[in-house]
Design a protein around this motif. Sequence first.
Motif, PDB file in Angstrom:
ATOM      1  N   LEU A 354     105.596  37.719 -10.451  1.00 46.47           N
ATOM      2  CA  LEU A 354     107.062  37.659 -10.391  1.00 46.47           C
ATOM      3  C   LEU A 354     107.563  38.177  -9.049  1.00 46.47           C
ATOM      4  CD1 LEU A 354     109.798  37.189 -11.810  1.00 46.47           C
ATOM      5  CD2 LEU A 354     109.605  39.519 -12.734  1.00 46.47           C
ATOM      6  N   TRP A 355     106.973  39.266  -8.587  1.00 47.43           N
ATOM      7  CA  TRP A 355     107.329  39.798  -7.271  1.00 47.43           C
ATOM      8  C   TRP A 355     106.914  38.829  -6.166  1.00 47.43           C
ATOM      9  CZ3 TRP A 355     103.754  41.322  -3.389  1.00 47.43           C
ATOM     10  CH2 TRP A 355     104.349  41.874  -2.254  1.00 47.43           C
ATOM     11  N   GLY A 356     105.763  38.181  -6.335  1.00 47.02           N
ATOM     12  CA  GLY A 356     105.265  37.271  -5.313  1.00 47.02           C
ATOM     13  C   GLY A 356     106.171  36.082  -5.074  1.00 47.02           C
ATOM     14  N   VAL A 357     106.755  35.529  -6.159  1.00 45.00           N
ATOM     15  CA  VAL A 357     107.582  34.330  -5.998  1.00 45.00           C
ATOM     16  C   VAL A 357     109.040  34.661  -5.699  1.00 45.00           C
ATOM     17  CG1 VAL A 357     106.063  33.039  -7.543  1.00 45.00           C
ATOM     18  CG2 VAL A 357     108.129  34.088  -8.460  1.00 45.00           C
ATOM     19  N   HIS A 358     109.398  35.937  -5.753  1.00 43.47           N
ATOM     20  CA  HIS A 358     110.767  36.332  -5.434  1.00 43.47           C
ATOM     21  C   HIS A 358     110.810  37.285  -4.236  1.00 43.47           C
ATOM     22  CE1 HIS A 358     112.644  34.264  -8.776  1.00 43.47           C
ATOM     23  NE2 HIS A 358     111.727  34.765  -9.604  1.00 43.47           N
ATOM     24  N   LEU A 360     108.332  38.869  -2.355  1.00 43.20           N
ATOM     25  CA  LEU A 360     107.450  38.571  -1.232  1.00 43.20           C
ATOM     26  C   LEU A 360     107.878  37.290  -0.527  1.00 43.20           C
ATOM     27  CD1 LEU A 360     104.934  39.206   0.441  1.00 43.20           C
ATOM     28  CD2 LEU A 360     103.590  37.916  -1.246  1.00 43.20           C
ATOM     29  N   LYS A 361     108.303  36.302  -1.281  1.00 43.69           N
ATOM     30  CA  LYS A 361     108.721  35.038  -0.681  1.00 43.69           C
ATOM     31  C   LYS A 361     109.884  35.250   0.279  1.00 43.69           C
ATOM     32  CE  LYS A 361     109.757  30.256  -1.950  1.00 43.69           C
ATOM     33  NZ  LYS A 361     109.896  29.306  -3.080  1.00 43.69           N
ATOM     34  N   ARG A 362     110.818  36.100  -0.093  1.00 43.64           N
ATOM     35  CA  ARG A 362     111.941  36.400   0.817  1.00 43.64           C
ATOM     36  C   ARG A 362     111.454  37.128   2.053  1.00 43.64           C
ATOM     37  NH1 ARG A 362     114.669  37.417  -4.145  1.00 43.64           N
ATOM     38  NH2 ARG A 362     114.206  39.643  -3.967  1.00 43.64           N
ATOM     39  N   LEU A 363     110.501  38.039   1.877  1.00 38.57           N
ATOM     40  CA  LEU A 363     109.962  38.776   3.020  1.00 38.57           C
ATOM     41  C   LEU A 363     109.233  37.844   3.992  1.00 38.57           C
ATOM     42  CD1 LEU A 363     108.537  41.973   1.245  1.00 38.57           C
ATOM     43  CD2 LEU A 363     110.576  41.833   2.687  1.00 38.57           C
ATOM     44  N   LEU A 375     101.848  32.922  -6.368  1.00 43.13           N
ATOM     45  CA  LEU A 375     101.025  32.960  -7.583  1.00 43.13           C
ATOM     46  C   LEU A 375      99.541  33.098  -7.255  1.00 43.13           C
ATOM     47  CD1 LEU A 375     102.629  30.270  -9.937  1.00 43.13           C
ATOM     48  CD2 LEU A 375     102.632  32.738 -10.234  1.00 43.13           C
ATOM     49  N   HIS A 376      98.996  32.127  -6.561  1.00 48.60           N
ATOM     50  CA  HIS A 376      97.549  32.092  -6.340  1.00 48.60           C
ATOM     51  C   HIS A 376      97.097  33.097  -5.288  1.00 48.60           C
ATOM     52  CE1 HIS A 376      97.042  28.465  -8.815  1.00 48.60           C
ATOM     53  NE2 HIS A 376      98.242  28.134  -8.355  1.00 48.60           N
ATOM     54  N   GLY A 377      97.917  33.325  -4.270  1.00 41.60           N
ATOM     55  CA  GLY A 377      97.543  34.293  -3.247  1.00 41.60           C
ATOM     56  C   GLY A 377      97.634  35.719  -3.745  1.00 41.60           C
TER      57      GLY A 377
END
Length: 472
Positions: A354-358, A360-363, A375-377
């Motif tokens: 959930l953090w990765g797709v929200h 981290l993606k913004r970062l 997701l996969h990374g």
Amino acid sequence: MVKKSIFMSLFPLVVTPSWAEPIAQTATAMASVASLTINKGDTTWMLLATALVLLMSIPGLALFYGGLVRAKNMLSMLMQVFTLFCLISVLWVIYGYSLAFTEGNGVYGSFSKLLLKGITPDSIAATFSKGVGMSEFIYVVFQGAFAAITCGLIVGAFAERIKFAAVLLFAVFWFTFAYIPLAHMVWYWAGPDAYSSTDAAAAATATAGYLFQHGALDFAGGTVVHVNAAVAGLVGAYLVGARLGYGRDPMTPHSLTMTMIGASLLWFGWFGFNAGSALEANGTATLAFINTWVAPAAAALSWTFAEWLMKGRPSLLGAASGAVSGLVVITPAAGFVGVGGGLVMGLISGVAGLWGVHGLKRLLGTDDSLDVFGLHGVCGILGALLTGVFASPDLGGTGVWDYVTNQVAEDYSIWAQVKIQAIGVGITIVWSAVVAAVAFKVLDMTIGLRVSRDAEREGLDVTTHGEKAYSM
């Protein structure tokens, strides 16, 4: 205790196989081939497991990705995954299997089995038990199915704007220079029959892949498949560039029904992906099977409740994505960790995904269209590291198996294992990123990466393929 690993005091870190090299290449191994026989039960299980892995690509991944894009690009997504599956399957037979699963050096095998030269219906592939084998042909297909879905995973990161020709040419380059060497580095070994004595074990391990020699644990592809593909996808998202209107126009999935069906097919096929990696119909396969059941279930719940808490509403997309995050995190660990460890890993991965797709993606500030890296990374890296923790017998894991003394090795070191896991992750990230960057740059300077702006606005279904996914 199930047999899953090799431990030798000659090496500072634990050495653990996740795959079996078909016919031993060293002189010591060759001496033991005469006693290796095909087990019909194991071969039957591998036929079924391989079919399940094939199902993951088409239709599983194709529908999962297809539902996430806009309707005007649905058919193009299906076409990309379908064609890559066919392309990589053919390349695997021509040279992929030979370069990945024959003796060579620490990075590549040899050309000795080009076009599957020398493999017949009587050829035997080793399992994880001495003297027990299966038909080598099904081992070839099982491994090829892994290669095919790995290349398919990448395209979700730059969906809806890349040229079809660029997708195919990139896949050929990346498969040859990223997937094959990492598969060889992590999974190639001479097979258990080569480990008849301490000296024989040392000689056999010296012929194995680089990361295998140093003890990297990867039961079914946390680094080779998920981290490898996710990094390539992230590089592609940066170099291909964001979709027109990204951050301004709505780009919501056109069919969450399709995505749910795809996610369910992925989960179904993943039982073959993980449990099949035991290479035998035994207790290790059942351990991987139950972990593949409980980890994604826990991840789907943790994602759902975390999203509910954050946004006030639980979503179907979140639940499906959570299940995928759990499947990814348990992949490198499925046959190494106990059920309790798998449950904990699943719960953690739901929140991490959930953090990765929200967050981290913004970062990262890039348009990773279908959140391949989120997701996969993220969950692939998490799973690889946590494998080193929960494989410990003190935490319910299987530990490591000493094929020389035929018993579980003592003194499992969580710190030492996590260290080599981190090294494996680091090598995978750097290797995949460099290969992907070179491939994308060369393609950009030659045929170009993106379709025209007009073609992107109209949609790739019509402009690239002359068809529509839906006819009204």
